[in-house]
Design an enzyme around this catalytic site. Sequence first.
Site, mmCIF file in Angstrom:
data_model
loop_
_atom_site.group_PDB
_atom_site.id
_atom_site.type_symbol
_atom_site.label_atom_id
_atom_site.label_comp_id
_atom_site.label_asym_id
_atom_site.label_seq_id
_atom_site.Cartn_x
_atom_site.Cartn_y
_atom_site.Cartn_z
ATOM 1 C CB CYS A 1 -0.705 -0.243 1.050
ATOM 2 S SG CYS A 1 -2.402 1.139 0.723
ATOM 3 C CG HIS B 1 -3.426 -3.681 3.123
ATOM 4 N ND1 HIS B 1 -2.743 -2.659 4.367
ATOM 5 C CD2 HIS B 1 -4.593 -2.429 2.881
ATOM 6 C CE1 HIS B 1 -2.334 -1.072 4.316
ATOM 7 N NE2 HIS B 1 -3.410 -1.549 3.222
ATOM 8 C CD GLU C 1 -1.108 -5.315 6.040
ATOM 9 O OE1 GLU C 1 -1.123 -4.501 5.888
ATOM 10 O OE2 GLU C 1 -0.520 -6.097 4.972
#
Length: 224
Positions: A85, A202, A204
Amino acid sequence: MTVAIIRFGGSNCDRDAERALAHLDIDAEIVWHEDGLPEETTGVMIPGGFSYGDYLRAGAMAARAPIMDDVREQAEAGVPVLGVCNGAQIGSEGDLTPGAFTTNRSARFQCEPVYLRVENAETPWTEAYEDGEVIEVPIAHGEGRFEIADDELETLVDEDRVIFRYCDADGNVTDAANPNGSKDNVAGVLGEHESVAVLMPHPERASLPDIGPTDGQGVLEGFR
């Protein structure tokens, strides 16, 4: 292995990244950008957020921080480097990867789950998947539209450096499945070395089973 997660003023996904890596038993340390990379660094992650408030352009100021010279040096040495990002924006502004990330086609901030098709499963960041596999991860950005000159895009495609494209649940790469207007639906690319990658979604945030899908774990496995 110790992954250095770089924190700039305005970073807000560093803790998410640290927890996701810990879940995979990958050692990680959050590093303040002014302190430089620790000697024991064997991987670098540039997380999401709004470094320096996204002034000038998203990632433009952070990309010129002294620590990025260290990151480029690590990248040249083949150390795994991942920008997510805002980290992807910093990576492109810092010449780790080609292209640029600009204002979404919608001209608004978008936070939603998206589907990605794996375009090249023979990289450290995608070897946990199969070619053509569809994974679901979230996006959260206002400037995530990937732009690049036609000839540079052709080079990326020819060299198999496009690793993810936005698609629908069935793997169809269409304009309707493109959340931000990215050129050719590109969501993630490699640098000159396959150890360097940036992507706007994302992984994560899709890695912990107690909060949702875990499709993003495979990307973080690239630090092993």
